[in-house]
Design a protein around this motif. Structure first.
Motif, PDB file in Angstrom:
ATOM      1  N   LEU A 494       0.837  -1.200   0.000  1.00  0.00           N
ATOM      2  CA  LEU A 494       0.000   0.000   0.000  1.00  0.00           C
ATOM      3  C   LEU A 494       0.872   1.251   0.000  1.00  0.00           C
ATOM      4  O   LEU A 494       0.661   2.182  -0.774  1.00  0.00           O
ATOM      5  N   LEU A 495       1.879   1.250   0.880  1.00  0.00           N
ATOM      6  CA  LEU A 495       2.739   2.429   0.972  1.00  0.00           C
ATOM      7  C   LEU A 495       3.447   2.684  -0.349  1.00  0.00           C
ATOM      8  O   LEU A 495       3.459   3.811  -0.842  1.00  0.00           O
ATOM      9  N   LEU A 498       1.030   3.867  -3.112  1.00  0.00           N
ATOM     10  CA  LEU A 498       0.439   5.193  -2.981  1.00  0.00           C
ATOM     11  C   LEU A 498       1.478   6.307  -2.929  1.00  0.00           C
ATOM     12  O   LEU A 498       1.171   7.448  -3.203  1.00  0.00           O
ATOM     13  N   PHE A 499       2.703   5.974  -2.593  1.00  0.00           N
ATOM     14  CA  PHE A 499       3.672   7.052  -2.451  1.00  0.00           C
ATOM     15  C   PHE A 499       4.770   7.091  -3.500  1.00  0.00           C
ATOM     16  O   PHE A 499       5.403   8.117  -3.683  1.00  0.00           O
ATOM     17  N   GLY A 527      -0.455   9.210 -12.907  1.00  0.00           N
ATOM     18  CA  GLY A 527      -1.090   9.059 -11.607  1.00  0.00           C
ATOM     19  C   GLY A 527      -1.059  10.407 -10.920  1.00  0.00           C
ATOM     20  O   GLY A 527      -0.610  11.397 -11.503  1.00  0.00           O
ATOM     21  N   ASP A 528      -1.517  10.419  -9.716  1.00  0.00           N
ATOM     22  CA  ASP A 528      -1.583  11.639  -8.942  1.00  0.00           C
ATOM     23  C   ASP A 528      -0.175  11.967  -8.476  1.00  0.00           C
ATOM     24  O   ASP A 528       0.397  11.231  -7.681  1.00  0.00           O
TER      25      ASP A 528
END
Ligand code: HEM
Lengths: 562, 331
Positions: A494-495, A498-499, A527-528
């Motif tokens: 997840l980390l 997302l990062f 992506g963001d």
């Protein structure tokens, strides 16, 4: 626009083949299956199932569940005799193992697997592909910026240097040179998709280990009074719940003796007076064929021994009661765990004396560690420790109901077929005993003694006068470590997903008409990616610095080196 | 006066100052509305200007552009405002008093100040404001001041009036490092979710305004025109919410580890566990929605709003009224 936050080469964002349905109006069985599978593994279905799962989990918090609160379920049936059976038919008391809840999460996980596999394949391909060709016009892209190369810079050499810089920062790079211009195309952040795949795969891992793994374990309960010993074997448990695949030959027969159970109570802070501060069960563990060793079990600190985890779940008092016949012969003696009824340990217990007296005798006892009297005359306990202990016994004689072969609880007494001899409503009032005292049973049946557990104590010191019991939960779960491992992978995945930014960057060196070289930099967010423009600007600065600094610029030989 | 009484005094002072900050932020919103009113009056007289304003608020923003600076894509740019600065200063002051109240409570109890409902509420709201103030240093979200101070005031009011309990020692079940970790991280996650909720709610307002403007219809709540575009708000909400989601994931895991130590099983569908799971699933849905065609924008914003409602429900209703092992409200 719809795929902004995901790599555009993402599996799910592959454009649907236009007209696929039109050219194929009649789907065969396999066509339908394929259609169904595509629907099931689509992002929309995943979303729908996730939200459905959230909704389906709600009822289990509104209605008591058999798994976590069996007494609550019994109570619910008693309170709602009409509604409860109806709810039961839709498994409302077993929500989390119900057919409908299982169906939702199994579908979700099939969808998940159907999603992860093609994405993994796709990702492996992407890992091997080279970064795409540099776009003709960088000016329209994010963070576009230009620099003038120092005079005498060669475009190809400048791009070599940019390529080195990008490689050092973890980009994968590809060169694209033409006559007038040289460029490098770079991409980084594959780890993002890797993280995402690790995350989703680890979720599957958790489901599988929990689903199958729990079948190999067991949990059991055992109550021990101070001084008693338990041997880890099937018969020694008060209750035992094996998993589906559990084999009791796997039980390691270690011995566990409860030496002492201590509780600290708050006595200084009047607002929390009597609140327990600490429970400690001092035990002696004897692994098979080894020497005994002391250990302790505390709340929040289980004892791990013999492949099992031993938890301290409850405690209370276990008054030792001896019953003698009129001739003085002992017909019953035992320490009986009394169940605590309130925070000050007013406790309720049952004594059954089936043999040795004229009639079968049953007694319902109340134990007050610190007895106090309400205005109404009712007794209660005002402090959980042994300050002024008192045992009261309601005595019944008749049929204990033990001979019918129906298992009866040791914690309850069915007085239907018994005569009340000493209760609040009979002429003989309930017997009252302090530790060490003896009273005659009504009707000349015999006598009952409340044994003093610490006979040497000073008069008036009751601190050790009644034994305590501890109830232990003993578990074995071979999959716990695996679940933890997958959980950690979930978090790490997840980390990273997302990062870690996934981005493309281009550097282009263009020879101008006047012979000078203009450097262009630009990026593309995949992506963001809030930091993209800053990253492009930083790259441009570092690159120009490298081109101008004598030490690292191989293109313009520094004067002092010549 | 003992430490706990000092803590209470400090908390009430903080609430007073939050109330003043709330007023300052509300005045700012009113000013924004009149500023927009003035601009709209101008626009009526110059049709070209109106066309330009519409173009600016149209869906031309791209992800790359907004990531540079936020707040400069508002349809009606809004200049400096004294009341806004006063609001922020008062919030900082209130936060300091709030922090003092929290620390004093911890000192009075001789442990971390998050072991019952009163303390959860005090620490949780402190973290909401902390997250807000930290985010302010990176993005201009001062327009959320009314929401943040208002929410914190309501929660603190309920905590002080309904949840107050005297200092008591920790029961053995709570004596664990996992209390420190699990509850703290959960409260921190709640701080991020609260901000994400506010951003998503404003996003919905903004989207509505943008749609009305696109259809050339009258808008209400004129101050919304001075706020970032709905696309910007959506991206901000997403960033804040995923941080909340990561913290929540960690909360769930830390809670399981603790449950294993205290109760002998890491997961038992206890009511509080169920709600933690529900919240986690809703936010996982939110993240998916952001990557699903047709679900970006307002629909995903609604999921964030539902998610935070579930967080509040979990804290306010489940803790107090639902039966379960987590009977730690102290009430
Ligand atoms: C057990 C159910 C699922 C859960 C709890 C879950 C959760 C999540 C979470 C938390 C993320 C964001 C973190 C990340 O990117 O790694 C995510 C992303 C994603 N998930 Fe799932 N997921 C589930 C099932 C699925 C399924 C069935 C699919 C396939 C249709 C899927 C496809 C994706 C994709 C494509 C992303 C990337 C989205 C993005 O980049 O924003 N997930 N999921």
């Amino acid at each position: 626009m719809a795929t902004l936050s995901r790599p555009s080469d993402h599996y799910d964002s592959r454009p649907a083949r236009p007209g696929a349905d039109v050219t194929q109006p009649r789907l065969g069985t396999s066509g339908w299956l394929r259609w169904f599978w595509r629907q099931l593994t689509s992002m929309r279905t995943a979303l729908f199932l996730l939200l459905l799962l959230a909704i389906a989990a709600v009822p289990g918090s509104l209605v008591p569940q058999r798994s976590s609160d069996p007494n609550g379920v019994t109570q619910y049936f008693a309170n709602n005799p009409d509604l409860a059976p109806a709810l039961d038919t839709i498994q409302a008391f077993d929500v989390y193992s119900s057919a409908w809840f299982s169906a939702i999460y199994l579908l979700l996980f099939v969808s998940l697997i159907g999603c992860v596999i093609p994405r993994t394949k796709h990702h492996l391909q992407a890992l091997r592909a080279t970064p795409p060709k540099t776009p003709a016009r960088l000016a329209r892209l994010a963070g576009f910026t230009t620099r003038d190369a120092p005079a005498g810079t060669d475009p190809a050499a400048a791009i070599d240097s940019a390529r080195g810089l990008l490689k050092e920062s973890g980009y994968r790079v590809a060169r694209f040179d033409t006559e007038r211009e040289a460029s490098v195309s770079a991409e980084r952040g594959y780890l993002r998709e890797t993280g995402n795949l690790v995350f989703h795969s680890a979720l599957v891992g958790i489901l599988i280990t929990v689903g199958f793994g729990s079948g190999f374990g067991f949990s059991g309960q055992r109550v021990l009074v101070e001084g008693q010993t338990f041997v880890n074997s099937l018969l020694a448990y008060d209750s035992f719940n094996p998993g589906r695949f559990f084999d009791d030959a796997g039980l390691d027969p270690y011995k566990l003796k409860l030496d002492d159970f201590t509780v600290d109570y708050e006595t200084e802070n009047l607002k929390a007076f009597g609140q327990p501060l600490d429970f400690t069960a001092d035990v002696t563990v004897t692994p098979r064929g080894e020497d005994p060793e002391p250990a302790a079990v505390k709340v929040n600190a289980p004892l791990r021994t013999g492949g099992t985890d031993v938890y301290l779940l409850g405690n209370g008092y276990a008054p030792t009661i001896t019953v003698k016949d009129p001739a003085g012969k002992v017909v019953f003696t035992d320490s009986i765990p009394f169940l605590p009824q309130d925070a000050n340990l007013t406790s309720l217990g049952v004594v059954k004396v089936p043999d040795g007296l004229k009639k079968q005798v049953g007694m319902i006892g109340f134990f007050y560690p610190t007895q106090a009297e309400a205005q109404s005359g009712a007794y209660f306990s005002s402090f959980p420790d042994l300050e002024y202990p008192l045992l009261t016994l309601n005595v019944y004689a008749g049929d204990l109901g033990l001979d019918e072969g129906v298992p009866t609880s040791v914690y309850s007494l069915d007085t239907d077929k018994m005569d009340a001899l000493a209760t609040r409503t009979t002429t003989v009032k309930p017997l009252e005993l302090k530790p060490g005292e003896t009273q005659q049973l009504p009707g000349g049946l015999g006598s009952v003694t409340f044994e003093e557990a610490n006979p040497g104590a000073k008069k008036g010191d009751f601190s050790g006068s009644v034994l305590r019991f501890a109830s232990f939960d003993i578990h074995h779960d071979p999959t716990q470590g695996w679940v933890l491992l997958f959980a950690v992978l979930v978090l790490l995945g997840l980390l990273t997903s997302l990062f870690v930014p996934r981005r493309r960057v281009w550097v282009k060196a263009v020879r101008q008409d006047d012979g000078s070289v203009r450097l262009e930099y630009a990026g593309l967010a995949r992506g963001d990616d809030p930091a993209l423009e800053a990253a492009v600007a930083a790259l441009a600065d570092r690159h120009s610095a490298r081109l101008t600094s004598p030490a690292s610029a191989p293109l313009a030989p520094a004067p002092e080196q010549t | 006066m003992n430490l706990n009484e000092l803590s209470i005094l400090s908390l009430y002072s903080a609430m007073g100052v939050y109330a003043l900050a709330f007023i300052a932020f509300s005045i700012d919103l009113a000013r924004r509305s009149s500023a927009v009113g003035a601009v709209q009056a101008d626009e009526l007289s110059s049709p070209e200007a109106r066309g330009a304003a519409e173009a600016a608020s149209g869906g031309t923003t791209t992800l790359t552009r907004i990531s540079t600076r936020i707040a400069n894509d508002a349809a009606t740019p809004y200049g400096r405002s004294a009341s806004l600065r006063v609001g922020v200063s008062l919030t900082v002051l209130a936060w300091a008093l709030h922090l003092a109240a929290d620390v004093l409570r911890g000192l009075a109890a001789g442990r971390v100040p998050w072991a019952n409902m009163y303390e959860f509420a005090m620490t949780g709201t402190l973290l909401i404001v902390t997250v807000f103030l930290i985010v302010l240093t990176r993005a201009d979200l001062r327009f959320l001041g009314t929401f943040v101070t208002g929410l914190v005031l309501i929660l603190l009011g309920i905590a002080a009036l309904r949840f107050y309990v005297e200092v008591a020692p920790l029961p053995p079940a709570l004596q664990s490092v996992w209390l420190v970790i699990h509850v703290f991280v959960a409260s921190l996650g709640t701080g991020f979710f609260a901000l994400g909720f506010a951003l998503s709610a404003v996003q919905l307002l903004q989207f509505r305004r943008e749609s009305l403007v696109a259809e050339a219809r009258a808008t209400r709540l004129r101050f919304v025109a001075t706020l970032p575009s709905s696309a910007t708000l959506e991206n901000l909400a997403y960033r804040v919410n995923i941080i909340g989601f990561i913290l929540w994931t960690f909360t769930l895991m830390a809670g399981s580890i603790w449950a294993e130590k205290a109760w002998g099983r890491y997961w038992g569908w206890d009511t509080k566990e169920v709600w933690t799971f529900i919240i986690w699933t809703i936010y996982a849905g939110y993240i998916h929605a952001r990557a699903t065609r047709g679900w970006r924008g307002s629909r995903s914003a609604w999921l964030a709003i539902i998610g935070f409602s579930a967080v509040l429900f979990n804290f306010g209703i489940v803790n107090v009224f639902f039966k379960g092992l987590h009977a730690y409200s102290g009430l």
